[in-house]
Design an enzyme around this catalytic site. Structure first.
Site, PDB file in Angstrom:
ATOM      1  N   GLU A 152      -4.317  -3.398  -1.033  1.00  0.00           N
ATOM      2  CA  GLU A 152      -3.081  -2.228  -1.111  1.00  0.00           C
ATOM      3  C   GLU A 152      -2.248  -3.232  -2.309  1.00  0.00           C
ATOM      4  OE1 GLU A 152      -1.707  -1.868   2.584  1.00  0.00           O
ATOM      5  OE2 GLU A 152      -0.428  -0.922   2.495  1.00  0.00           O
ATOM      6  N   ARG A 153      -1.995  -1.578  -2.943  1.00  0.00           N
ATOM      7  CA  ARG A 153      -1.081  -1.699  -3.834  1.00  0.00           C
ATOM      8  C   ARG A 153      -1.770  -2.273  -5.345  1.00  0.00           C
ATOM      9  NH1 ARG A 153       0.548   3.417  -2.199  1.00  0.00           N
ATOM     10  NH2 ARG A 153       1.855   2.571  -0.154  1.00  0.00           N
ATOM     11  N   ASN A 195      -0.507  -6.525   5.733  1.00  0.00           N
ATOM     12  CA  ASN A 195      -1.090  -5.486   6.806  1.00  0.00           C
ATOM     13  C   ASN A 195      -2.811  -6.343   6.716  1.00  0.00           C
ATOM     14  OD1 ASN A 195       0.753  -4.314   6.363  1.00  0.00           O
ATOM     15  ND2 ASN A 195      -0.108  -2.756   5.018  1.00  0.00           N
ATOM     16  N   GLU A 276       6.163  -1.124   9.659  1.00  0.00           N
ATOM     17  CA  GLU A 276       5.247   0.211   8.622  1.00  0.00           C
ATOM     18  C   GLU A 276       4.113  -0.148  10.313  1.00  0.00           C
ATOM     19  OE1 GLU A 276       4.894  -1.012   4.969  1.00  0.00           O
ATOM     20  OE2 GLU A 276       6.486   0.921   4.229  1.00  0.00           O
ATOM     21  N   LYS A 344      12.226  -9.969   0.250  1.00  0.00           N
ATOM     22  CA  LYS A 344      12.513  -8.774  -0.320  1.00  0.00           C
ATOM     23  C   LYS A 344      13.523  -8.757  -1.144  1.00  0.00           C
ATOM     24  CE  LYS A 344       8.481  -5.719   1.018  1.00  0.00           C
ATOM     25  NZ  LYS A 344       7.661  -4.129   0.844  1.00  0.00           N
ATOM     26  N   ASP A 349      12.520  -0.933  -1.164  1.00  0.00           N
ATOM     27  CA  ASP A 349      10.990  -1.585  -1.911  1.00  0.00           C
ATOM     28  C   ASP A 349      10.645  -1.834  -3.320  1.00  0.00           C
ATOM     29  OD1 ASP A 349       8.210  -1.881  -0.859  1.00  0.00           O
ATOM     30  OD2 ASP A 349       8.540  -0.110  -0.428  1.00  0.00           O
ATOM     31  N   GLU A 377       3.271  -1.590  -8.194  1.00  0.00           N
ATOM     32  CA  GLU A 377       3.378  -0.259  -7.226  1.00  0.00           C
ATOM     33  C   GLU A 377       4.270   0.748  -7.568  1.00  0.00           C
ATOM     34  OE1 GLU A 377       4.378  -1.174  -3.414  1.00  0.00           O
ATOM     35  OE2 GLU A 377       4.231   0.856  -2.921  1.00  0.00           O
TER      36      GLU A 377
HETATM   37  O1  GCW Z   1       6.247  -1.444  -0.556  1.00  0.00           O
HETATM   38  C1  GCW Z   1       5.525  -1.256   0.571  1.00  0.00           C
HETATM   39  C2  GCW Z   1       3.768  -0.613   0.279  1.00  0.00           C
HETATM   40  C3  GCW Z   1       3.143  -0.826   1.471  1.00  0.00           C
HETATM   41  C4  GCW Z   1       3.079  -2.236   1.937  1.00  0.00           C
HETATM   42  C5  GCW Z   1       4.540  -2.380   2.270  1.00  0.00           C
HETATM   43  C6  GCW Z   1       5.061  -4.251   2.734  1.00  0.00           C
HETATM   44  C7  GCW Z   1       1.413  -4.466   2.077  1.00  0.00           C
HETATM   45  O2  GCW Z   1       3.838   0.784  -0.141  1.00  0.00           O
HETATM   46  O3  GCW Z   1       1.946  -0.947   1.075  1.00  0.00           O
HETATM   47  O4  GCW Z   1       2.567  -3.077   2.671  1.00  0.00           O
HETATM   48  O5  GCW Z   1       5.502  -2.778   1.050  1.00  0.00           O
HETATM   49  O6  GCW Z   1       5.479  -4.733   2.151  1.00  0.00           O
HETATM   50  O7  GCW Z   1       4.345  -4.576   3.914  1.00  0.00           O
END
Ligand code: GCW
Length: 668
Positions: A152-153, A195, A276, A344, A349, A377
């Site tokens: 992912e990413r 995820n 999410e 984060k 994000d 990303e």
């Molecule tokens: O930045 C977003 C991303 C998702 C990611 C999510 C997260 C792993 O677009 O792809 O999923 O954050 O940090 O959980």
């Protein structure tokens, strides 16, 4: 006939071409670990000795045997030096050096320290002495790797983990990966995506995980897994995964026992819950604390840890930037000692620029750690050269004012202010199966600098860049200086050509590559749409997060509340993050907001072009393969910078109704 010719060509190719090719080719797979192997004569002049037979100590001996061209070295474990943790001290003179450590892994870190100094041609003072104790205890890489080997990413190929081949077959890259991490002090890896597939906790996968854990152990690396909160229901066959139900707790306890039988030093779980679409305790009316604590209690007998993510937001009318704080602050103090809240760096994000997450200035009774994203990303994937150390530093050095001035994010999380137990920091890895590991050769610097800052957050982005360039490319100052200059400018350049002045999340939907400020998908979640963030209209642009808007500023400590609230004192780099201002608003340099926006985009484009030009002038210093690859990507970056500038300015112009200043290149 064909076969015979084929064979002849093959022989000619093998004899003539391959050796030449090998000499010239540099695929970047060696990363920064380009130590010169010492000759037998040099090796015979010095001894490398260690009384410890611990695997990490023996690795230290081996690395020095292979690459140390200097004096004798003695490796010593000193049981009295507990406060050094996994740090080390190096002392000595031109005849002999001694590396002392409390833990065997400290000896390996000390060995890499010496090799790094040798590699950059450092003169050893006489007498020589250096002491290092890492600023964060757990220096973590989060892999967002899926079990099907997609990442992912991820922009550097498939996952390094060949799940289908494990546990029987072992890729040589596992150990190379561990060595690279150890060389910069990374000591914790979470193998799978947050995820998380519940299957990672199945007995079949745990056997595979064990193999990796065994390979990583001598390099001081502890393995964690991302756990899916619904695992008891999905792979355990239970009716649900309610954390307060006995059967659920028993399932986790049984799972923990199975894991620790296989991997006695297993680190613990990273959990993305109720975020999410991921399952979590709230599915059963329980809080994040109740969910995290249940798992923490299960791992506690094994000294396991839970890293519980604070990346939560829902499509409500509440500003997304406020939601994690609103949900987690009331839980401050309710988490067990072996839970760390993983937050984060910013509240939205991983944007090219965000103010630091307000939770860092607010959580005081629970443990907290920063999560950065090393993979790009929102920063041009592996096509753009963007050196991220300045971004990491900006957050770590940001003042939260939680305990008066100088309560930086770093100090709020490294144990300075709070008894952290184990302090930690995480970075979402940019590593994949590509030959050069990270897609862009310069993205290696982001892995490297993340590790170096996790080890010592007081290092400067410039010093780390210099060290990395010398180790990875060339020591000639005529090369190092301009490349360092490019690297240090690159993050601000990306901010400028993507989203200057506090604009954010105006990326193309879903994949996040390129601009799409106009994006509007019928019936899609508002908080995933760019207009939610830029609010452009004929009257102005930006997100009002002051008291007249969402009041997100109230989540910051004073004096930040005041500074951010007042458009006159708000840093202009965050202007449109906190304020909705008219297009005619006068910036501090006298320009209108509209003109300034145009100039910033233009400056980003000029920088990207300058990077290209600069690199072209350095061809003589770089092997062909890496030179051409970087050159190719810089061209994409320049092209994309223009794309961003033109797209965003033309779109906003429909609201601003102003001309593009005549001294910048008109959009096509
Ligand atoms: O930045 C977003 C991303 C998702 C990611 C999510 C997260 C792993 O677009 O792809 O999923 O954050 O940090 O959980």
């Amino acid at each position: 006939m064909f076969t015979r010719f084929y064979k002849i060509y093959l022989i000619i190719f093998t004899v003539v071409w391959i050796p030449v090719g090998l000499l010239q080719a540099d695929d970047g797979s060696q990363l920064w670990l380009r130590y010169d192997r010492v000759s037998a004569q040099i090796a015979a002049l010095r001894t490398i000795s260690s009384k410890s037979s611990h695997a990490s100590a023996q690795l230290a001996v081996q690395e020095l045997e292979n690459y140390w061209a200097g004096q004798h070295i003695e490796l010593v474990l000193d049981q009295r030096k507990q406060s050094w943790k996994d740090g080390y001290q190096i002392q000595g003179n031109s005849q002999k050096l001694r590396i002392t450590a409390y833990q065997p892994i400290g000896l390996l870190y000390g060995a890499y320290d010496l090799l790094r100094r040798q590699q950059v041609g450092q003169e050893f003072s006489e007498p020589f002495e250096v002491s290092e104790i890492p600023t964060f205890d757990l220096r973590v890489l989060n892999h967002w790797d899926n079990l099907d080997r997609t990442v992912e990413r991820g922009y550097a190929g498939h996952s390094l983990w060949l799940w289908d081949e494990l546990p029987g077959s072992i890729s040589p890259r596992y150990v190379q990966y561990a060595r690279a991490n150890a060389s910069i002090g990374i000591n914790t890896v979470v193998l799978n995506n947050v995820n998380a597939s519940p299957q990672i906790l199945s007995s079949t996968y745990l056997q595979k995980v064990k193999v990796l854990a065994d390979l990583f152990r001598p390099y001081g690396i502890q393995v964690y897994l991302s756990a899916n909160f619904s695992s008891p229901a999905v792979i355990g066959g239970l009716d649900d995964s309610d954390p307060l139900r006995d059967e659920v707790q028993q399932w986790w306890a049984m799972k923990a026992k199975e894991i620790y039988n296989l991997i006695p030093d297993f680190g613990g779980f990273l959990v993305k819950a109720n975020s999410e679409g991921q399952p979590g305790p709230q599915d059963y009316g329980r809080t994040h604390a109740e969910g995290a604590n249940m798992l923490a209690d299960v791992l506690q007998p094994y000294n396991g840890l839970i890293m519980w993510r604070a990346f939560v937001y829902n499509p409500t009318t509440e500003d997304r930037a406020k939601q994690a704080y609103a949900e987690f602050l009331p839980l401050d103090g309710q988490f067990r000692d072996n839970v760390i809240i993983q937050t984060k760096n910013g509240a939205i994000d991983f944007q090219p620029r965000e103010p630091f997450h307000p939770l860092f200035g607010a959580i005081k009774k629970s443990k907290q750690m920063v999560e950065f994203q090393i993979t790009q990303e929102y920063l041009g994937f592996s096509n753009h050269l963007v050196y991220l150390a300045p971004l990491f530093k900006e957050t770590l050095d940001a003042d939260t004012y939680a305990y008066g001035s100088n309560s930086t994010v770093a100090k709020m999380t490294d144990g300075t202010y709070h008894q952290q137990g184990k302090s930690a920091i995480a970075g979402v890895a940019n590593i994949g199966a590509d030959d050069n590991w990270t897609g862009h050769h310069f993205a290696q610097a982001n892995w490297y600098s993340y590790g170096r800052l996790a080890w010592n957050h007081t290092l400067s982005a410039a010093d780390i860049a210099e060290e990395w360039i010398q180790a990875t490319f060339d020591k000639d100052p005529n090369f190092v200086k301009p490349v360092k200059d490019v690297m240090l400018k690159s993050r601000e350049a990306a901010v400028n050509y993507m989203m200057p002045l506090g604009l954010h999340h105006i990326f193309a939907f879903d994949h996040h590559y390129g601009p799409e400020p106009w994006g509007d998908i019928p019936n899609a979640r508002a908080d995933w749409m760019p207009w939610y963030y830029h609010n452009a209209s004929t009257s102005g642009v930006g997100f009002d997060r002051t008291a007249t808007g969402s009041n997100a500023v109230a989540q910051y400590n004073e004096p930040l509340q005041q500074i951010y609230s007042d458009v006159a004192t708000c840093p202009e780099t965050l202007l449109l993050w906190f304020h909705h201002v008219p297009w005619t608003y006068q910036m501090r340099n006298g320009n209108t907001l509209w003109d300034e926006l145009c100039y910033r985009y233009d400056a980003g484009v000029s920088d990207a072009r300058h990077f290209q030009k600069q690199w072209d002038e350095l061809e003589a210093y770089v092997d062909k393969e890496r030179f051409l690859d970087v050159q190719k990507r810089l061209a994409i970056q320049s092209h994309d910078a223009v794309w961003w500038k033109d797209a965003v300015l033309l779109y906003f112009q429909t609201f601003a109704n102003k001309p593009i200043p005549h001294d910048i290149e008109p959009p096509k």
